[in-house]
Design a protein around this motif. Sequence first.
Motif, PDB file in Angstrom:
ATOM      1  N   HIS A 120       0.854  -1.196   0.000  1.00 15.41           N
ATOM      2  CA  HIS A 120       0.000   0.000   0.000  1.00 15.41           C
ATOM      3  C   HIS A 120       0.887   1.243   0.000  1.00 15.41           C
ATOM      4  N   HIS A 121       0.715   2.090  -1.005  1.00  8.36           N
ATOM      5  CA  HIS A 121       1.511   3.313  -1.122  1.00  8.36           C
ATOM      6  C   HIS A 121       0.678   4.564  -0.845  1.00  8.36           C
ATOM      7  N   GLY A 122      -0.462   4.401  -0.209  1.00  5.93           N
ATOM      8  CA  GLY A 122      -1.316   5.545   0.113  1.00  5.93           C
ATOM      9  C   GLY A 122      -2.308   5.851  -0.986  1.00  5.93           C
ATOM     10  N   ILE A 123      -1.836   6.103  -2.195  1.00  4.81           N
ATOM     11  CA  ILE A 123      -2.729   6.436  -3.307  1.00  4.81           C
ATOM     12  C   ILE A 123      -2.769   5.345  -4.376  1.00  4.81           C
ATOM     13  N   PHE A 124      -1.958   4.309  -4.207  1.00  2.99           N
ATOM     14  CA  PHE A 124      -2.032   3.144  -5.092  1.00  2.99           C
ATOM     15  C   PHE A 124      -1.493   1.934  -4.349  1.00  2.99           C
ATOM     16  N   LYS A 125      -1.863   0.759  -4.841  1.00  2.00           N
ATOM     17  CA  LYS A 125      -1.358  -0.502  -4.310  1.00  2.00           C
ATOM     18  C   LYS A 125      -0.632  -1.215  -5.432  1.00  2.00           C
ATOM     19  N   SER A 126       0.420  -1.958  -5.061  1.00  2.00           N
ATOM     20  CA  SER A 126       1.271  -2.607  -6.059  1.00  2.00           C
ATOM     21  C   SER A 126       1.619  -4.028  -5.674  1.00  2.00           C
ATOM     22  N   ILE A 127       1.917  -4.820  -6.701  1.00  6.11           N
ATOM     23  CA  ILE A 127       2.570  -6.112  -6.516  1.00  6.11           C
ATOM     24  C   ILE A 127       3.854  -6.075  -7.339  1.00  6.11           C
ATOM     25  N   TYR A 128       4.813  -6.910  -6.933  1.00  7.72           N
ATOM     26  CA  TYR A 128       6.131  -6.913  -7.569  1.00  7.72           C
ATOM     27  C   TYR A 128       6.589  -8.336  -7.835  1.00  7.72           C
ATOM     28  N   PHE A 129       7.304  -8.517  -8.961  1.00 13.03           N
ATOM     29  CA  PHE A 129       7.862  -9.817  -9.333  1.00 13.03           C
ATOM     30  C   PHE A 129       8.934  -9.569 -10.380  1.00 13.03           C
ATOM     31  N   PHE A 130       9.647 -10.629 -10.772  1.00  7.71           N
ATOM     32  CA  PHE A 130      10.745 -10.482 -11.740  1.00  7.71           C
ATOM     33  C   PHE A 130      10.439 -11.247 -13.019  1.00  7.71           C
ATOM     34  N   ASP A 131      10.839 -10.661 -14.160  1.00  9.08           N
ATOM     35  CA  ASP A 131      10.703 -11.349 -15.443  1.00  9.08           C
ATOM     36  C   ASP A 131      11.898 -12.290 -15.629  1.00  9.08           C
ATOM     37  N   PRO A 132      11.936 -13.082 -16.689  1.00 11.34           N
ATOM     38  CA  PRO A 132      13.032 -14.051 -16.855  1.00 11.34           C
ATOM     39  C   PRO A 132      14.397 -13.405 -17.107  1.00 11.34           C
ATOM     40  N   ASN A 133      14.429 -12.105 -17.350  1.00  8.02           N
ATOM     41  CA  ASN A 133      15.684 -11.393 -17.584  1.00  8.02           C
ATOM     42  C   ASN A 133      16.230 -10.749 -16.320  1.00  8.02           C
ATOM     43  N   GLY A 134      15.476 -10.852 -15.223  1.00  4.88           N
ATOM     44  CA  GLY A 134      15.880 -10.224 -13.972  1.00  4.88           C
ATOM     45  C   GLY A 134      15.365  -8.817 -13.796  1.00  4.88           C
ATOM     46  N   HIS A 135      14.505  -8.350 -14.717  1.00  7.75           N
ATOM     47  CA  HIS A 135      13.907  -7.023 -14.571  1.00  7.75           C
ATOM     48  C   HIS A 135      12.761  -7.113 -13.564  1.00  7.75           C
ATOM     49  N   ARG A 136      12.730  -6.183 -12.620  1.00  5.76           N
ATOM     50  CA  ARG A 136      11.620  -6.141 -11.667  1.00  5.76           C
ATOM     51  C   ARG A 136      10.413  -5.527 -12.364  1.00  5.76           C
ATOM     52  N   VAL A 137       9.255  -6.153 -12.159  1.00  4.59           N
ATOM     53  CA  VAL A 137       8.008  -5.703 -12.766  1.00  4.59           C
ATOM     54  C   VAL A 137       7.034  -5.370 -11.640  1.00  4.59           C
ATOM     55  N   GLU A 138       6.331  -4.274 -11.807  1.00  4.22           N
ATOM     56  CA  GLU A 138       5.313  -3.839 -10.843  1.00  4.22           C
ATOM     57  C   GLU A 138       3.981  -3.706 -11.562  1.00  4.22           C
ATOM     58  N   LEU A 139       2.919  -4.165 -10.913  1.00  6.56           N
ATOM     59  CA  LEU A 139       1.563  -3.853 -11.344  1.00  6.56           C
ATOM     60  C   LEU A 139       0.972  -2.963 -10.265  1.00  6.56           C
ATOM     61  N   ALA A 140       0.342  -1.861 -10.673  1.00  9.29           N
ATOM     62  CA  ALA A 140      -0.171  -0.878  -9.724  1.00  9.29           C
ATOM     63  C   ALA A 140      -1.620  -0.535 -10.026  1.00  9.29           C
ATOM     64  N   ALA A 141      -2.405  -0.422  -8.956  1.00 10.74           N
ATOM     65  CA  ALA A 141      -3.807  -0.007  -9.065  1.00 10.74           C
ATOM     66  C   ALA A 141      -3.981   1.290  -8.288  1.00 10.74           C
ATOM     67  N   ASP A 142      -4.403   2.343  -8.972  1.00  6.11           N
ATOM     68  CA  ASP A 142      -4.650   3.622  -8.307  1.00  6.11           C
ATOM     69  C   ASP A 142      -5.875   3.501  -7.408  1.00  6.11           C
ATOM     70  N   ILE A 143      -5.761   4.032  -6.180  1.00  6.61           N
ATOM     71  CA  ILE A 143      -6.878   3.989  -5.233  1.00  6.61           C
ATOM     72  C   ILE A 143      -7.108   5.346  -4.573  1.00  6.61           C
ATOM     73  N   GLY A 144      -6.319   6.350  -4.947  1.00  6.75           N
ATOM     74  CA  GLY A 144      -6.414   7.662  -4.322  1.00  6.75           C
ATOM     75  C   GLY A 144      -7.603   8.467  -4.822  1.00  6.75           C
ATOM     76  N   THR A 145      -7.873   9.541  -4.098  1.00  9.62           N
ATOM     77  CA  THR A 145      -8.945  10.464  -4.482  1.00  9.62           C
ATOM     78  C   THR A 145      -8.366  11.611  -5.300  1.00  9.62           C
ATOM     79  N   ALA A 146      -9.225  12.327  -5.986  1.00  5.05           N
ATOM     80  CA  ALA A 146      -8.777  13.489  -6.766  1.00  5.05           C
ATOM     81  C   ALA A 146      -8.110  14.511  -5.848  1.00  5.05           C
ATOM     82  N   GLU A 147      -8.640  14.664  -4.640  1.00 12.09           N
ATOM     83  CA  GLU A 147      -8.072  15.611  -3.688  1.00 12.09           C
ATOM     84  C   GLU A 147      -6.663  15.194  -3.266  1.00 12.09           C
TER      85      GLU A 147
END
Length: 191
Positions: A120-147
Amino acid sequence: MTGAPVRLGGIHHAAYRCKDAKETVEWYGRVLGMDYTTAFAEDHVPSTGEYDPYMHVFLDAGNGNVLAFFELPNQTDMGRDENTPAWVQHLAFKVGSEDELLAAKEHIEAQGIEVLGPTHHGIFKSIYFFDPNGHRVELAADIGTAEQYAELRRVAPMMLDEWSQTKKAPRHADWLHEIAREEHAKAKTGA
Protein backbone atom coordinates in the motif's frame (compact mmCIF):
# COMPACT_ATOMS: atom_id res chain seq x y z
CA MET A 1 4.85 22.49 -19.04
CA THR A 2 8.06 24.49 -18.81
CA GLY A 3 7.71 26.47 -22.03
CA ALA A 4 10.36 24.37 -23.76
CA PRO A 5 9.96 24.15 -27.56
CA VAL A 6 9.70 20.34 -27.41
CA ARG A 7 6.13 19.03 -27.32
CA LEU A 8 6.00 15.37 -26.39
CA GLY A 9 3.17 13.14 -27.51
CA GLY A 10 3.90 10.39 -24.98
CA ILE A 11 6.43 7.59 -24.78
CA HIS A 12 6.98 5.91 -28.15
CA HIS A 13 8.53 2.87 -26.46
CA ALA A 14 10.78 1.96 -23.57
CA ALA A 15 13.55 -0.51 -24.44
CA TYR A 16 15.43 -2.93 -22.22
CA ARG A 17 17.82 -5.78 -22.84
CA CYS A 18 16.71 -9.42 -22.70
CA LYS A 19 18.54 -12.73 -22.58
CA ASP A 20 16.31 -14.47 -25.13
CA ALA A 21 13.83 -12.58 -27.34
CA LYS A 22 11.52 -15.56 -27.92
CA GLU A 23 11.37 -16.48 -24.23
CA THR A 24 10.72 -12.84 -23.32
CA VAL A 25 7.90 -12.43 -25.87
CA GLU A 26 6.28 -15.66 -24.69
CA TRP A 27 6.62 -14.76 -20.98
CA TYR A 28 5.08 -11.28 -21.36
CA GLY A 29 2.25 -12.76 -23.43
CA ARG A 30 1.54 -15.61 -21.00
CA VAL A 31 2.02 -13.71 -17.73
CA LEU A 32 0.79 -10.20 -18.59
CA GLY A 33 -1.29 -10.74 -21.73
CA MET A 34 0.84 -8.46 -23.90
CA ASP A 35 0.55 -8.81 -27.65
CA TYR A 36 3.76 -9.17 -29.63
CA THR A 37 3.44 -6.61 -32.42
CA THR A 38 6.73 -5.89 -34.18
CA ALA A 39 10.34 -6.99 -34.58
CA PHE A 40 13.42 -5.48 -36.14
CA ALA A 41 16.58 -7.51 -36.67
CA GLU A 42 19.80 -6.06 -38.01
CA ASP A 43 23.44 -7.06 -38.21
CA HIS A 44 24.61 -3.43 -38.07
CA VAL A 45 23.33 -0.78 -35.64
CA PRO A 46 21.50 1.84 -37.74
CA SER A 47 22.58 4.81 -35.60
CA THR A 48 26.29 3.92 -35.36
CA GLY A 49 26.91 1.52 -38.25
CA GLU A 50 28.82 -0.87 -35.99
CA TYR A 51 28.49 -4.61 -36.44
CA ASP A 52 26.38 -5.90 -33.54
CA PRO A 53 23.56 -8.27 -34.58
CA TYR A 54 20.38 -7.82 -32.59
CA MET A 55 16.73 -8.74 -32.40
CA HIS A 56 14.49 -5.87 -31.24
CA VAL A 57 10.98 -6.99 -30.23
CA PHE A 58 7.99 -4.81 -29.36
CA LEU A 59 5.06 -5.65 -27.07
CA ASP A 60 1.77 -3.81 -26.67
CA ALA A 61 1.45 -2.73 -23.03
CA GLY A 62 -2.02 -1.22 -23.55
CA ASN A 63 -3.29 2.32 -24.01
CA GLY A 64 -0.77 3.09 -26.77
CA ASN A 65 2.24 2.13 -24.64
CA VAL A 66 4.96 -0.11 -26.07
CA LEU A 67 7.61 -2.12 -24.23
CA ALA A 68 10.58 -3.28 -26.29
CA PHE A 69 13.54 -5.57 -25.73
CA PHE A 70 16.89 -6.14 -27.44
CA GLU A 71 18.56 -9.53 -27.60
CA LEU A 72 22.30 -8.98 -28.19
CA PRO A 73 23.97 -12.36 -28.74
CA ASN A 74 27.46 -10.99 -29.44
CA GLN A 75 27.64 -8.91 -26.26
CA THR A 76 28.81 -10.14 -22.86
CA ASP A 77 26.08 -11.64 -20.68
CA MET A 78 23.65 -9.05 -19.45
CA GLY A 79 23.83 -7.93 -15.85
CA ARG A 80 22.48 -5.11 -13.79
CA ASP A 81 23.88 -2.06 -12.05
CA GLU A 82 25.26 -3.66 -8.88
CA ASN A 83 25.45 -0.23 -7.22
CA THR A 84 21.67 0.19 -7.48
CA PRO A 85 19.34 -1.93 -5.31
CA ALA A 86 17.23 -4.44 -7.26
CA TRP A 87 13.99 -2.73 -6.14
CA VAL A 88 14.87 0.63 -7.74
CA GLN A 89 14.91 -0.04 -11.48
CA HIS A 90 11.61 -1.55 -12.56
CA LEU A 91 8.83 -1.57 -15.13
CA ALA A 92 5.50 -0.46 -13.66
CA PHE A 93 2.19 -1.18 -15.39
CA LYS A 94 -1.24 0.13 -14.43
CA VAL A 95 -4.20 -2.16 -13.81
CA GLY A 96 -7.79 -0.92 -13.55
CA SER A 97 -8.66 -1.69 -9.94
CA GLU A 98 -7.57 -3.31 -6.72
CA ASP A 99 -9.68 -6.36 -7.63
CA GLU A 100 -7.79 -6.64 -10.94
CA LEU A 101 -4.51 -6.35 -9.03
CA LEU A 102 -5.46 -9.24 -6.73
CA ALA A 103 -6.62 -11.35 -9.69
CA ALA A 104 -3.32 -10.64 -11.46
CA LYS A 105 -1.39 -11.71 -8.36
CA GLU A 106 -3.29 -15.01 -8.27
CA HIS A 107 -2.66 -15.58 -12.00
CA ILE A 108 1.06 -14.76 -11.77
CA GLU A 109 1.59 -16.96 -8.71
CA ALA A 110 -0.19 -19.80 -10.56
CA GLN A 111 2.60 -19.48 -13.18
CA GLY A 112 5.09 -20.38 -10.43
CA ILE A 113 6.34 -16.79 -10.10
CA GLU A 114 7.01 -15.37 -6.64
CA VAL A 115 4.99 -12.17 -6.04
CA LEU A 116 5.56 -9.57 -3.34
CA GLY A 117 2.58 -7.56 -2.13
CA PRO A 118 0.18 -5.99 -2.43
CA THR A 119 2.06 -3.05 -0.98
CA HIS A 120 0.00 0.00 0.00
CA HIS A 121 1.51 3.31 -1.12
CA GLY A 122 -1.32 5.55 0.11
CA ILE A 123 -2.73 6.44 -3.31
CA PHE A 124 -2.03 3.14 -5.09
CA LYS A 125 -1.36 -0.50 -4.31
CA SER A 126 1.27 -2.61 -6.06
CA ILE A 127 2.57 -6.11 -6.52
CA TYR A 128 6.13 -6.91 -7.57
CA PHE A 129 7.86 -9.82 -9.33
CA PHE A 130 10.75 -10.48 -11.74
CA ASP A 131 10.70 -11.35 -15.44
CA PRO A 132 13.03 -14.05 -16.85
CA ASN A 133 15.68 -11.39 -17.58
CA GLY A 134 15.88 -10.22 -13.97
CA HIS A 135 13.91 -7.02 -14.57
CA ARG A 136 11.62 -6.14 -11.67
CA VAL A 137 8.01 -5.70 -12.77
CA GLU A 138 5.31 -3.84 -10.84
CA LEU A 139 1.56 -3.85 -11.34
CA ALA A 140 -0.17 -0.88 -9.72
CA ALA A 141 -3.81 -0.01 -9.06
CA ASP A 142 -4.65 3.62 -8.31
CA ILE A 143 -6.88 3.99 -5.23
CA GLY A 144 -6.41 7.66 -4.32
CA THR A 145 -8.95 10.46 -4.48
CA ALA A 146 -8.78 13.49 -6.77
CA GLU A 147 -8.07 15.61 -3.69
CA GLN A 148 -5.13 13.42 -2.67
CA TYR A 149 -3.58 13.57 -6.14
CA ALA A 150 -4.08 17.37 -6.21
CA GLU A 151 -2.40 17.73 -2.82
CA LEU A 152 0.56 15.60 -3.93
CA ARG A 153 0.97 17.77 -7.00
CA ARG A 154 0.79 20.91 -4.82
CA VAL A 155 3.51 19.76 -2.39
CA ALA A 156 5.79 18.19 -5.03
CA PRO A 157 7.93 21.34 -5.59
CA MET A 158 8.39 21.84 -1.83
CA MET A 159 9.32 18.19 -1.35
CA LEU A 160 11.93 18.33 -4.11
CA ASP A 161 13.44 21.53 -2.72
CA GLU A 162 13.65 20.10 0.79
CA TRP A 163 15.11 16.83 -0.49
CA SER A 164 17.73 18.73 -2.50
CA GLN A 165 18.85 20.53 0.65
CA THR A 166 18.66 17.72 3.25
CA LYS A 167 18.70 14.37 1.36
CA LYS A 168 16.11 13.19 3.91
CA ALA A 169 12.46 12.33 3.32
CA PRO A 170 10.42 15.55 3.43
CA ARG A 171 7.42 15.55 5.76
CA HIS A 172 5.06 17.38 3.36
CA ALA A 173 3.13 14.18 2.56
CA ASP A 174 3.18 12.38 5.93
CA TRP A 175 -0.60 12.02 5.62
CA LEU A 176 -0.01 9.69 2.68
CA HIS A 177 2.07 7.30 4.77
CA GLU A 178 -0.49 7.44 7.57
CA ILE A 179 -3.16 6.15 5.15
CA ALA A 180 -0.93 3.18 4.31
CA ARG A 181 -0.14 2.52 8.00
CA GLU A 182 -3.85 2.58 8.93
CA GLU A 183 -4.74 0.13 6.17
CA HIS A 184 -1.87 -2.17 7.17
CA ALA A 185 -3.07 -2.13 10.80
CA LYS A 186 -6.64 -2.94 9.67
CA ALA A 187 -5.39 -5.84 7.58
CA LYS A 188 -3.45 -7.28 10.53
CA THR A 189 -6.47 -7.12 12.86
CA GLY A 190 -8.93 -8.26 10.21
CA ALA A 191 -11.10 -5.17 10.72
